[in-house]
Scaffold this active site. Sequence first.
Site, short mmCIF file in Angstrom:
data_model
loop_
_atom_site.label_atom_id
_atom_site.label_comp_id
_atom_site.label_asym_id
_atom_site.label_seq_id
_atom_site.Cartn_x
_atom_site.Cartn_y
_atom_site.Cartn_z
N TYR A 78 -30.63 -1.82 22.86
CA TYR A 78 -30.64 -2.19 21.44
C TYR A 78 -30.51 -3.70 21.24
CZ TYR A 78 -31.11 2.58 20.08
OH TYR A 78 -31.63 3.83 19.90
N ARG A 87 -34.01 -5.01 21.46
CA ARG A 87 -34.83 -4.71 20.27
C ARG A 87 -34.33 -5.46 19.04
NH1 ARG A 87 -34.73 1.29 19.77
NH2 ARG A 87 -36.17 0.92 18.07
N GLN A 110 -37.76 5.36 7.99
CA GLN A 110 -37.15 5.79 9.25
C GLN A 110 -36.97 4.58 10.17
OE1 GLN A 110 -39.15 9.70 10.67
NE2 GLN A 110 -40.61 8.70 9.30
N HIS A 125 -32.41 6.19 9.24
CA HIS A 125 -32.06 6.19 10.67
C HIS A 125 -31.26 4.96 11.08
CE1 HIS A 125 -35.55 9.18 11.69
NE2 HIS A 125 -34.51 9.78 11.15
N CYS A 156 -18.33 0.17 13.65
CA CYS A 156 -17.14 0.21 14.50
C CYS A 156 -16.63 1.65 14.61
CB CYS A 156 -16.03 -0.69 13.94
SG CYS A 156 -14.53 -0.60 14.95
N SER A 186 -45.37 9.99 12.54
CA SER A 186 -46.05 11.06 13.28
C SER A 186 -45.66 12.45 12.79
CB SER A 186 -45.71 10.95 14.77
OG SER A 186 -44.31 11.05 14.94
N LEU A 209 -52.88 5.86 10.66
CA LEU A 209 -53.98 5.46 11.53
C LEU A 209 -54.76 6.69 11.98
CD1 LEU A 209 -55.14 2.91 12.89
CD2 LEU A 209 -53.58 3.34 14.80
#
Length: 236
Positions: free
Chosen positions: A60, A63, A95, A113, A121, A181, A206
């Site tokens: 993380y 990212r 999301q 999300h 914490c 998706s 797409l």
Amino acid sequence: MEKPMNIVILTGAGVSAESGIDTFRAGTNGQPSLWEQHRIEDVATPEAYARDPDLVLRFYDMRRAAIQTKAPNPAHLALARLDAAWPGHVTIVTQNVDDLHERAGAHGVIHMHGEHLSAWCATCDTRTRWTGPLAGRPPCPACAAPTLRPDIVWFGEIPYRMDDIQAALAGADLFVSIGTSGAVYPAAGFVRLARELGAATLELNLDRSQGSAWFDETRLGPASEVVAAWVDGLLG
Ligand code: BJW
């Protein structure tokens, strides 16, 4: 005067793909997806965090650093334009854990999300805006315990603000799903819920998604084009 339409928009990784943020499943532009590079069980479950917190925190941290180098694309900007100009309510439920909707100018975005730029914490239950790494176990600014974790909803955890989302869907005249998706619940079930509650449904993606059959209409193409064209059509 006719009542303006209330719109609920659900976005997924596809809306940020053209900003250079990896999608989770099918890769785009020859770029492997996130789950092709990492096993879900190793990085996105509470069990993975309990087993190997350093691995998860580093995943993380990487990212969180990456999203801060990315910029909103024309799809984010079009949605922010709609949010500002539409006479009815626009609720953006994402999301995505990046902040590109906000950086494009959208307000009140629901991050079901969680968010990369927030740390939670586990000791005092405080959330703090966080832009740096967590792997070095920095102290919580509220209680000083070294127990900050990414403020992210992992598999098996309950998504955030489900009551607000349910209320928005109940008041929606139109539900629009963009770049997701339809593989992950409960978000994948929103189209059926919206239909049952009386909303018209539109998918912008797409490719056809797992949930395409549930939509009244599907428009295919890159989000930067189809979302901008849809918003231009609505705003006239
Ligand atoms: C473009 C494009 C371009 C590309 N332009 N489009 C069995 C059956 C049913 C459910 C379950 C089950 N077993 C377990 C569950 C529940 C589980 C689940 O759904 N599992 C499935 C795998 C089956 N769900 C959960 O555990 C959730 N919690 C839960 O259910 O709690 C119970 C509860 C709920 C409600 C009330 C009370 C209790 C939690 C789910 C957490 C998901 N977390 C993740 C990781 C976040 C952290 C991180 O970022 O690392 O969230 S998983 C990952 O998938 C991430 C995403 O938000 C999420 C959705 O992915 P998304 O956005 O759809 O991305 P992709 O990659 O799948 O798709 C990209 C799309 O973009 C594609 O369609 C492309 O075509 C398109 N695209 N480029 C337009 N340029």
